[in-house]
Design a protein around this motif. Structure first.
Motif, PDB file in Angstrom:
ATOM      1  N   GLY A  77       0.821  -1.260   0.041  1.00  0.00           N
ATOM      2  CA  GLY A  77       0.120   0.091   0.069  1.00  0.00           C
ATOM      3  C   GLY A  77       0.826   1.333  -0.032  1.00  0.00           C
ATOM      4  O   GLY A  77       1.917   1.448   0.751  1.00  0.00           O
ATOM      5  N   ILE A  78       0.421   2.335  -0.918  1.00  0.00           N
ATOM      6  CA  ILE A  78       1.066   3.603  -0.586  1.00  0.00           C
ATOM      7  C   ILE A  78      -0.008   4.733  -0.771  1.00  0.00           C
ATOM      8  O   ILE A  78      -0.440   4.950  -1.868  1.00  0.00           O
ATOM      9  N   HIS A  79      -0.344   5.077   0.426  1.00  0.00           N
ATOM     10  CA  HIS A  79      -1.455   5.985   0.525  1.00  0.00           C
ATOM     11  C   HIS A  79      -1.182   7.235   0.865  1.00  0.00           C
ATOM     12  O   HIS A  79      -2.046   8.184   0.830  1.00  0.00           O
ATOM     13  N   SER A  80       0.111   7.693   1.423  1.00  0.00           N
ATOM     14  CA  SER A  80       0.606   8.861   1.572  1.00  0.00           C
ATOM     15  C   SER A  80       2.108   8.789   1.442  1.00  0.00           C
ATOM     16  O   SER A  80       2.621   7.722   1.440  1.00  0.00           O
ATOM     17  N   LEU A  81       2.795  10.080   0.951  1.00  0.00           N
ATOM     18  CA  LEU A  81       3.980   9.990   0.388  1.00  0.00           C
ATOM     19  C   LEU A  81       4.391  11.113   0.615  1.00  0.00           C
ATOM     20  O   LEU A  81       3.963  12.410   0.580  1.00  0.00           O
ATOM     21  N   VAL A  82       6.032  11.388   1.097  1.00  0.00           N
ATOM     22  CA  VAL A  82       6.885  12.347   1.140  1.00  0.00           C
ATOM     23  C   VAL A  82       8.104  12.124   0.486  1.00  0.00           C
ATOM     24  O   VAL A  82       8.674  10.931   0.846  1.00  0.00           O
ATOM     25  N   ILE A  83       8.782  12.950  -0.193  1.00  0.00           N
ATOM     26  CA  ILE A  83      10.101  12.918  -1.062  1.00  0.00           C
ATOM     27  C   ILE A  83      10.673  14.223  -0.627  1.00  0.00           C
ATOM     28  O   ILE A  83      10.161  15.324  -0.827  1.00  0.00           O
ATOM     29  N   ALA A  84      11.962  14.027  -0.188  1.00  0.00           N
ATOM     30  CA  ALA A  84      12.762  15.209   0.046  1.00  0.00           C
ATOM     31  C   ALA A  84      14.040  14.780  -0.840  1.00  0.00           C
ATOM     32  O   ALA A  84      14.809  13.979  -0.751  1.00  0.00           O
ATOM     33  N   PRO A  85      14.605  15.773  -1.514  1.00  0.00           N
ATOM     34  CA  PRO A  85      15.788  15.757  -2.528  1.00  0.00           C
ATOM     35  C   PRO A  85      16.945  15.503  -1.739  1.00  0.00           C
ATOM     36  O   PRO A  85      17.169  16.689  -0.786  1.00  0.00           O
ATOM     37  N   ILE A  86      17.974  15.177  -2.180  1.00  0.00           N
ATOM     38  CA  ILE A  86      19.206  15.206  -1.522  1.00  0.00           C
ATOM     39  C   ILE A  86      20.150  16.060  -2.770  1.00  0.00           C
ATOM     40  O   ILE A  86      20.621  15.748  -3.812  1.00  0.00           O
ATOM     41  N   VAL A  87      20.099  17.293  -2.513  1.00  0.00           N
ATOM     42  CA  VAL A  87      20.754  18.214  -3.317  1.00  0.00           C
ATOM     43  C   VAL A  87      22.206  18.374  -3.067  1.00  0.00           C
ATOM     44  O   VAL A  87      22.674  18.875  -2.073  1.00  0.00           O
ATOM     45  N   VAL A  88      23.148  18.265  -4.256  1.00  0.00           N
ATOM     46  CA  VAL A  88      24.601  18.384  -3.830  1.00  0.00           C
ATOM     47  C   VAL A  88      25.211  19.196  -5.241  1.00  0.00           C
ATOM     48  O   VAL A  88      24.894  18.771  -6.390  1.00  0.00           O
ATOM     49  N   ASP A  89      25.807  20.364  -4.658  1.00  0.00           N
ATOM     50  CA  ASP A  89      26.144  21.140  -5.734  1.00  0.00           C
ATOM     51  C   ASP A  89      25.125  21.645  -6.950  1.00  0.00           C
ATOM     52  O   ASP A  89      25.275  21.793  -7.988  1.00  0.00           O
ATOM     53  N   GLY A  90      23.835  21.908  -6.227  1.00  0.00           N
ATOM     54  CA  GLY A  90      22.843  22.384  -7.228  1.00  0.00           C
ATOM     55  C   GLY A  90      22.207  21.273  -7.763  1.00  0.00           C
ATOM     56  O   GLY A  90      21.063  21.559  -8.415  1.00  0.00           O
ATOM     57  N   ASP A  91      22.533  20.058  -8.047  1.00  0.00           N
ATOM     58  CA  ASP A  91      21.733  19.107  -8.532  1.00  0.00           C
ATOM     59  C   ASP A  91      21.292  18.038  -7.469  1.00  0.00           C
ATOM     60  O   ASP A  91      21.781  17.649  -6.547  1.00  0.00           O
ATOM     61  N   VAL A  92      20.049  17.332  -7.961  1.00  0.00           N
ATOM     62  CA  VAL A  92      19.481  16.233  -7.108  1.00  0.00           C
ATOM     63  C   VAL A  92      20.335  15.237  -7.164  1.00  0.00           C
ATOM     64  O   VAL A  92      20.125  14.388  -8.335  1.00  0.00           O
ATOM     65  N   ALA A  93      21.062  14.787  -6.321  1.00  0.00           N
ATOM     66  CA  ALA A  93      22.009  13.559  -6.408  1.00  0.00           C
ATOM     67  C   ALA A  93      21.111  12.416  -5.802  1.00  0.00           C
ATOM     68  O   ALA A  93      21.508  11.013  -6.274  1.00  0.00           O
ATOM     69  N   GLY A  94      19.940  12.507  -5.246  1.00  0.00           N
ATOM     70  CA  GLY A  94      19.342  11.201  -4.875  1.00  0.00           C
ATOM     71  C   GLY A  94      17.886  11.794  -4.190  1.00  0.00           C
ATOM     72  O   GLY A  94      17.755  12.942  -4.012  1.00  0.00           O
ATOM     73  N   ALA A  95      17.274  11.000  -3.313  1.00  0.00           N
ATOM     74  CA  ALA A  95      16.172  11.546  -2.539  1.00  0.00           C
ATOM     75  C   ALA A  95      15.681  10.568  -1.399  1.00  0.00           C
ATOM     76  O   ALA A  95      16.169   9.308  -1.561  1.00  0.00           O
ATOM     77  N   VAL A  96      15.266  10.961  -0.495  1.00  0.00           N
ATOM     78  CA  VAL A  96      14.421  10.125   0.903  1.00  0.00           C
ATOM     79  C   VAL A  96      12.987   9.921   0.409  1.00  0.00           C
ATOM     80  O   VAL A  96      12.391  10.922   0.302  1.00  0.00           O
ATOM     81  N   VAL A  97      12.504   8.825   0.405  1.00  0.00           N
ATOM     82  CA  VAL A  97      11.123   8.576   0.166  1.00  0.00           C
ATOM     83  C   VAL A  97      10.489   7.673   1.166  1.00  0.00           C
ATOM     84  O   VAL A  97      11.118   6.853   1.618  1.00  0.00           O
ATOM     85  N   MET A  98       9.468   8.213   1.870  1.00  0.00           N
ATOM     86  CA  MET A  98       8.796   7.802   2.792  1.00  0.00           C
ATOM     87  C   MET A  98       7.455   7.540   2.207  1.00  0.00           C
ATOM     88  O   MET A  98       6.662   8.250   1.789  1.00  0.00           O
TER      89      MET A  98
END
Length: 373
Positions: free
Chosen positions: A187-208
């Motif tokens: 199930g995925i009923h609620s979602l939050v994503i925070a970007p990992i920004v390194v030197d101005g670029d999105v290097a990755g993300a944390v997803v809950m």
């Protein structure tokens, strides 16, 4: 000394000493049909052997309990402690963020890193064993990253995303058809994503993601997710710095070794032209080479890299390097600035030996270590 004498000094059988020489564990110089072993080689092998025995007998420190921290601040403190110890790999930081995020906030947490074709998962966790297994399969089931997907939106805007209620029709459409049955488990009923920004670029993300519809994520969960992403930003920055420093140290050690073989000297300042690092070569006989970056980093006082730190750890490092249980060592210290204050510096050391295991030079590569990303 010859091989038989060396075996007696080490209290091992002659054949054992021969095997140590053949394997490279005991440094020796072959003269005609016999091997000659120096006093330094004996001391080096003995130090390595003692270090192995001491390491096996030393109890491991456990600064954190193996259970999940109770509360969000202790969880963040644990993540920060892992990040502060990160050197050439951020894997432990990824795993810790996924675990504490899933078990403190719930329900599923995934860390992804950017690739040319999209995002690839590097860590995932769920407190429920069945959902954990489903999550490991589902993270590979989403379609390619694009501006029409949530991760694509975060990559494009470089801003966090909170979906308190995930549209189920859009979710199902984004998942490979053969994997949709996993939604019955996770199930995925609620979602939050925070970007990992390194030197101005999105290097990755944390997803809950929330597995059930009754407890949607809100502003507090978004804040926590962003704190996890900030911690991973620093972990990636530290990894990049340490990796570059280790690579440069090995390159410089190899250059000095080659110079000693070719011209019997540690070389000249030309091999220290990489001013991305503070670099010092000490031939252990009073001849020291240093580049301009060293003088800038230490404000002209190279003793902070060669003679000791305020923490008093350098003398022990030198002893261990010369004894032979270590050939390389890195650690961090505070370097004072003329106007007051300190800067955090990581110092990478390498000892250069000749074929008889005699110490010939100390190589130091130093750089400012990231304390904020």
């Amino acid at each position: 000394m010859n091989l038989k004498t060396a075996a007696a000094r080490l209290s091992v059988h002659y054949q054992t000493a021969y095997k140590l020489v053949r394997s490279g564990a005991l440094a020796a110089v072959k003269i005609g049909g016999t091997y000659e072993i120096s006093e330094a080689a004996i001391e080096r092998y003995g130090a390595e052997r003692d270090a192995l025995r001491a390491g096996a007998a030393t109890p491991r420190n456990m600064p954190f309990a193996s259970s999940v921290p109770e509360g969000r601040q202790p969880a963040l403190d644990e993540v920060k402690a892992v990040v502060a110890s990160t050197t050439t790999s951020a894997r432990a930081a990824f795993d810790t963020v996924a675990r504490v995020s899933a078990e403190i906030v719930g329900d599923t947490a995934v860390v992804v890193l950017g690739t040319p074709s999209g995002f690839a998962p590097v860590a995932a966790h769920d407190a429920d064993p069945q959902r954990r297994a489903a999550a490991s399969a589902l993270v590979h089931a989403f379609g390619p990253d694009s501006p029409t997907t949530w991760l694509g939106q975060v990559r494009e805007t470089r801003r966090s995303l909170l979906l308190s209620h995930v549209p189920q029709d859009r979710l199902r459409a984004s998942i490979d058809a053969q994997h949709r049955q996993l939604l019955d488990v996770i199930g995925i009923h609620s979602l939050v994503i925070a970007p990992i920004v390194v030197d101005g670029d999105v290097a990755g993300a944390v997803v809950m993601t929330r597995a059930t519809p009754g407890a949607p994520y809100g502003a507090d969960e978004l804040t926590f997710c962003e704190a996890m992403a900030d911690a991973l930003r620093l972990a990636l920055a530290r990894t990049a710095a340490y990796t570059a420093g280790w690579r440069r140290r090995r390159e410089l050690v190899e250059r000095v070794e080659q110079s000693l073989r070719d011209i019997h000297t540690t070389g000249d300042i030309n091999q220290l032209r990489n001013d991305g690092f503070a670099e010092v070569v000490d031939d252990l006989h009073g001849h020291v080479l240093a580049n301009d970056a060293t003088r800038q980093l230490t404000h002209g006082d190279m003793s902070v890299l060669l003679d000791g730190y305020e923490t008093g750890t350098f003398a022990e490092d030198v002893d261990r390097l010369h004894a032979g249980d270590l050939e390389y060592r890195s650690d961090e210290c505070e370097v004072s600035e003329p106007g007051g204050g300190h800067q955090r510096v990581v110092v990478h050391r390498g000892l250069v030996r000749d074929d008889a295991a005699q110490p010939q030079a100390l190589v130091v590569v130093a750089q400012r270590v990231p304390v904020t990303a």
